[in-house]
Design an enzyme around this catalytic site. Sequence first.
Site, PDB file in Angstrom:
ATOM      1  CG  HIS A   1      -0.479  -0.090   2.531  1.00 21.84           C
ATOM      2  ND1 HIS A   1      -0.067   1.160   3.315  1.00 21.84           N
ATOM      3  CD2 HIS A   1      -0.268  -0.894   3.364  1.00 21.84           C
ATOM      4  CE1 HIS A   1       0.306   1.057   4.394  1.00 21.84           C
ATOM      5  NE2 HIS A   1       0.350  -0.544   4.543  1.00 21.84           N
TER       6      HIS A   1
ATOM      7  CG  ASP B   1       2.777   0.105   7.634  1.00 23.11           C
ATOM      8  OD1 ASP B   1       2.091  -0.416   6.397  1.00 23.11           O
ATOM      9  OD2 ASP B   1       1.935   0.230   8.926  1.00 23.11           O
TER      10      ASP B   1
ATOM     11  CD  GLU C   1      -3.484  -1.402   5.476  1.00 24.69           C
ATOM     12  OE1 GLU C   1      -3.713  -2.084   6.280  1.00 24.69           O
ATOM     13  OE2 GLU C   1      -2.714  -0.455   6.008  1.00 24.69           O
ATOM     14  CD  GLU C   2      -1.313   2.130   7.609  1.00 23.58           C
ATOM     15  OE1 GLU C   2      -2.021   1.792   8.765  1.00 23.58           O
ATOM     16  OE2 GLU C   2      -0.082   1.675   7.464  1.00 23.58           O
TER      17      GLU C   2
ATOM     18  CG  ASP D   1       1.103  -3.703   4.962  1.00 25.45           C
ATOM     19  OD1 ASP D   1       1.943  -2.965   5.223  1.00 25.45           O
ATOM     20  OD2 ASP D   1      -0.092  -3.858   5.247  1.00 25.45           O
TER      21      ASP D   1
ATOM     22  CG  HIS E   1       1.198   2.611  12.649  1.00 25.54           C
ATOM     23  ND1 HIS E   1      -0.145   2.211  12.777  1.00 25.54           N
ATOM     24  CD2 HIS E   1       1.237   2.090  11.249  1.00 25.54           C
ATOM     25  CE1 HIS E   1      -0.636   1.435  11.965  1.00 25.54           C
ATOM     26  NE2 HIS E   1       0.080   1.539  10.711  1.00 25.54           N
TER      27      HIS E   1
HETATM   28 ZN   LIG Z   1       0.783  -1.427   6.309  1.00 28.54          ZN
END
Ligand SMILES: [Zn+2]
Length: 300
Positions: A124, A136, A170-171, A198, A267
Amino acid sequence: MDVTLINTFQAYGGSVNQRTQGAVEAAKLGAVGVIVRSMTTTLDNYPHTGSMYYDGLSLSQRIPAAAISTNGAELLSSMLSLNPKIKFFFRQNSRNFPDVLTHTVIGEIKGSEKPDEIIVVGGHLDSWDLGDGSHDDGAGIVQSMEVLRIFKSLNYLPKRTIRVVLFANEENGLRGGNKYAEVAKLKNEKHFFAIESDAGGFTPRGISFDTSDKEFKSLKKFEEYFNDYGVSFLQGGSGADIGPLKDGNIILAGLRPDPQRYFDYHHAASDTFDKINKRELELGAAAMASIIYLMDNYKL
Ligand SMILES: [Zn+2]
């Protein structure tokens, strides 16, 4: 996160509801706000963000929610044990902005024998913008494109169509993955196999297949080609973005890199390009190219 679990993704899955549902559960008990310990196995000074939901709560019932760093949480806990009446002040300037249009980016090599059968490799494009999202999911994006580059550089003409899909959003709601599956269905496209990266750009340790026991048994015959690379086959999940393609026919898979450092950066502002090891990243791309090659040639 339960650090006694070897698989950090399992530990994450077992605790992330503290962040996603924390506000709703605390509000039910009369809380005025909720502070969440960041979902990471390390002790650091970064808040690690991610989705949270207010579910059925009306605007007036919603309470502010924030993640604090694990070092911050340790400090808060020890201060609370010394003085349970301690006051905690927090102030936020977060807000929701209106939606904007983003795009899923697609490139493909048309199949030479079965062009209507599609193999997807993807990751993503979006990330939480505290860092630059290198693990990520910048890693998955680069590895997916690398699969096509490898095939082109080998002059390999695939039998089936190999499609790189760089999913949007995606997030924040999986709208890229959902839209892709919706359009595929509308166009009556036949998806044969999909693999997602991912889980970070670390040394590949496995490929996880989301398929029936019978199918998995037949796929196991490919595992021996991965033994020398320390990659084993397991049964389990695949990837969030390709998940909506599940229809009982398609074989879904996910690259499973070493999971020990993923949540150090997940994140957080620390998920930056300097955390990427080129060799580890390349090994992951090679593992994906290998399984796609085998699926394309030897999977009936
Ligand atoms: Zn991800």
